[in-house]
Design an enzyme around this catalytic site. Sequence first.
Site, PDB file in Angstrom:
ATOM      1  N   THR A  49       0.830  -1.203   0.000  1.00 53.94           N
ATOM      2  CA  THR A  49       0.000   0.000   0.000  1.00 53.94           C
ATOM      3  C   THR A  49       0.867   1.256   0.000  1.00 53.94           C
ATOM      4  OG1 THR A  49      -1.814  -1.107   1.145  1.00 53.94           O
ATOM      5  CG2 THR A  49      -1.713   1.289   1.326  1.00 53.94           C
ATOM      6  N   HIS A 233       3.779  -4.590 -14.129  1.00 50.28           N
ATOM      7  CA  HIS A 233       3.646  -3.162 -14.373  1.00 50.28           C
ATOM      8  C   HIS A 233       4.531  -2.808 -15.564  1.00 50.28           C
ATOM      9  CE1 HIS A 233       3.517   1.162 -13.831  1.00 50.28           C
ATOM     10  NE2 HIS A 233       2.582   0.998 -12.901  1.00 50.28           N
ATOM     11  N   ARG A 281      -2.786  -2.360 -18.949  1.00 55.25           N
ATOM     12  CA  ARG A 281      -1.419  -2.684 -18.573  1.00 55.25           C
ATOM     13  C   ARG A 281      -0.878  -3.938 -19.260  1.00 55.25           C
ATOM     14  NH1 ARG A 281      -1.353  -1.448 -12.036  1.00 55.25           N
ATOM     15  NH2 ARG A 281      -1.155   0.809 -12.240  1.00 55.25           N
TER      16      ARG A 281
END
Length: 522
Positions: A49, A233, A281
């Site tokens: 996070t 990513h 992505r």
Amino acid sequence: MTTNWQQRADVVVVGTGVAGLAAALAVHRAGRRVVVLSKADRRPGATATHYAQGGIAVVLPGNDDSVDAHVADTLAAGAGLCDPDAVESIVSDGYRAVTELVGDGARFDESQPGRWALTREGGHSRRRIVHAGGDATGAEVQRALDRAAAALDIRTNHVALRVLHDEVGVTGVLVSNAGGIGVIHAPSVILATGGLGHLYSATTNPDGSTGDGIALALWAGVPISDIEFIQFHPTMLFDGGAGGRRPLVTEALRGEGATLVDGQGNSVTAGVHPMGDLAPRDVVAAAIDTRLRLTGARCVYLDARGITDVATRFPTVTAACRAAGIDPVRQPIPVLPGAHYSCGGVVTDARGQTELPGLYAAGEVARTGMHGANRLASNSLLEGLVVGGRAGKAAAAHAAAAGHPHAALSDLPPATALVRNDLQELMSRDASVVRGGDGLRLLAETLSTAPVRNLARRADLEDAALTMTARAVATAALAREESRGCHHRAEYPDADPAQARSIVVRATEDNAVRAETPAAVC
């Protein structure tokens, strides 16, 4: 089995990121005793996070957006494997969850006083991403939740070894800490352990992202689904390092106009997708991987020099680049795909409930049906807030109804584990952005011969969890003979409409993993 200590709680939460703390706060506010376990200390950066840069995707009232539009974008990114009802349920609850987070002290960037600034990321048809500190949204979310949870019973350096249960449901958690192995008796357990990025040599994930929750669920007999869909990513900072955690370069940069080019200045995504650099992505990561394979280059480049005040708007990225000797104001940023997010996980409903009564999962470790074959950007913090809070409420209610079970203990079953560096090299070679059947079969065979290890230390548990999780990934990836979302099979480059179903995997009695028929998934 002899234990060194025993304690009781109503609910045990494993994990201290967005989903874990949202869940723990919900339990506390429901009036139940909650114990939160963290295998690390509470230093900044211990959770995924903390590193989330882009923001939270949320539909704001009075904006040129709608729940239907957000749902449509999510379903499109998910490539046919999202649960539309779960997506609508979670998206519809987003604004409430974000305003609750603001009530806990979170502060988001504003375009003018009283109005949140919005940006756009890959796969989104609208500007709906709220952010904080430019590109430090996760750090702000973590700060607010940490502050709100300051009075909770949070145990650091406590490693969850097993979820304990009987024929009725959950009875507790077997835990290792400095005092030895102990048990916390509890009728409800919430897994919020985050991701599995350290299956690979290079990842955007923090050190603790070792697939622990996946392994704990499998060892408890609970099914996993969509685990083959690991999102890489597209733009992880390439600094020439050998491995470990590397900074990500938020795709909000592309939302503001940055472009992906190769070493010759040619567009990486031209002709690949109508949305170009703002494609989902999986599309962008595959395009980069293809270009790298064709050219033999070690990276491509994200050119953000055309963004006004890039250093002010994106201070986290700028600091990471400058630490690596790159000035994004004057130089293109070297990037490559990196293991980032697990779209699948422990099978739950939209409240985090698994098929084992009393066991819940929320956040990246869970498979709610929100992400399908590919997560839409900035839907992760949204899901963590919404489902974390719901799981906490449901776990508290279950604990009130279940009473106080006593966990029966037996010897800790043996677990197998490869040496971590060896496992990461195998996964990076055979189960990365593009996978092939021969490599996956070799990977599965090697994993099946992993030696037995003792689980007394955190590192041993993590290696065993990584090995178990790798088995699940290899099994599901072999079973899916098509390319869909962020799962790309070299010999099956196209999607197969007949395989537009999720695949479930379960552990067998001999610590192996098997795939169930896709029709078995709801």
